[in-house]
Design a protein around this motif. Structure first.
Motif, mmCIF file in Angstrom:
data_model
loop_
_atom_site.group_PDB
_atom_site.id
_atom_site.type_symbol
_atom_site.label_atom_id
_atom_site.label_comp_id
_atom_site.label_asym_id
_atom_site.label_seq_id
_atom_site.Cartn_x
_atom_site.Cartn_y
_atom_site.Cartn_z
ATOM 1 N N THR A 44 0.835 -1.205 0.000
ATOM 2 C CA THR A 44 0.000 0.000 0.000
ATOM 3 C C THR A 44 0.866 1.250 0.000
ATOM 4 N N ASP A 59 1.574 4.140 -2.980
ATOM 5 C CA ASP A 59 1.430 5.558 -2.668
ATOM 6 C C ASP A 59 2.710 6.324 -3.004
ATOM 7 N N LYS A 86 -5.552 4.465 0.730
ATOM 8 C CA LYS A 86 -4.410 4.175 1.597
ATOM 9 C C LYS A 86 -4.886 3.629 2.945
ATOM 10 N N GLY A 124 -6.159 -0.020 2.680
ATOM 11 C CA GLY A 124 -5.088 -1.015 2.719
ATOM 12 C C GLY A 124 -4.629 -1.291 4.132
ATOM 13 N N GLN A 125 -4.524 -0.254 4.947
ATOM 14 C CA GLN A 125 -4.109 -0.425 6.332
ATOM 15 C C GLN A 125 -5.148 -1.191 7.143
#
Length: 227
Positions: A83, A87, A97, A100-101
């Protein structure tokens, strides 16, 4: 014995892979452009996190103990690193973003990383989180990932702080008898230390979001494993 092999391997792999990451970043133009808010004066490669990730994975695979938690840690860490790498390369939206976390955090929850209790600071008793256990665990992992990401602004700061944090976590884990978490913390510290060789001022490379988010995510996860 195997723990030390993993730690040494993590350091050496990161040390060897960082120049490779620098060349790849230059080839694909993954560089940090200087401006009035930054201290560097020339475009600087920012893909060093890939080397940190490689060192951590190789070091972890050389450890004696391999469990479901370790597997979840590697999968979740891979998602976070990728991720951040996307970015660094394309500047994705904050929502994507964050997605993804959160996905990476849910992988850890599935692997057994969950905060079930918190301590009452007034009397020391444990408070069960119940249905809030999963969302609070996700919030913790995402929060620590971004906290470490935010300090990645000066040469050597993020990698240096992460090394100190990982060593401190290892010491606490050993005192609690959590030797797998202690070994993994040692591997993470060695990986960050190997990268630090190229990140001292004037930095030859930056770790980028792929490195800072990965370091924060793994630190947050290891703190849960140490519990």
């Amino acid at each position: 014995m195997f723990t030390w092999i993993g730690i040494i391997a993590a350091f050496l792999v990161t040390l060897a892979m960082t120049p490779v990451a620098i060349r790849l970043a230059q080839k694909y133009n993954i560089v940090d452009i200087p401006n009035q808010r930054k201290v560097h004066t020339t475009p600087t490669p920012r893909m060093g996190g890939v080397a940190i990730y490689a060192g951590f994975v190789i070091g972890t695979l050389l450890l004696v103990t391999y469990t479901r938690q370790v597997a979840a840690l590697l999968v979740g860490g891979t998602i976070v690193m990728l991720t951040g790498l996307v970015d660094d390369f394309k500047d994705i939206s904050p929502k994507l973003k964050l997605l993804g976390q959160v996905l990476a955090a849910l992988v850890l929850v599935y692997g057994g990383f969950t905060i079930h209790f918190i301590t009452n600071p007034f009397n020391g008793t444990l408070i069960s989180l119940g249905v809030l256990a999963v969302p609070i665990t996700v919030l913790w992992l995402v929060g620590v990932s971004n906290a470490v990401n935010l300090i990645d602004g000066l040469d050597g700061l993020c990698s240096g702080v992460s090394t100190i944090a990982a060593v401190s976590t290892a010491v606490v884990c050993v005192s609690q008898g959590e030797f797998t978490a202690a070994a993994l913390s040692g591997v993470l510290a060695a990986s960050a230390l190997g990268f630090l060789r190229y990140n001292f001022h004037p930095a030859k490379t930056f770790m980028g979001d792929c490195g800072s988010l990965f370091l924060g995510f793994i630190l947050g996860a290891l703190s849960l494993m140490g519990l």
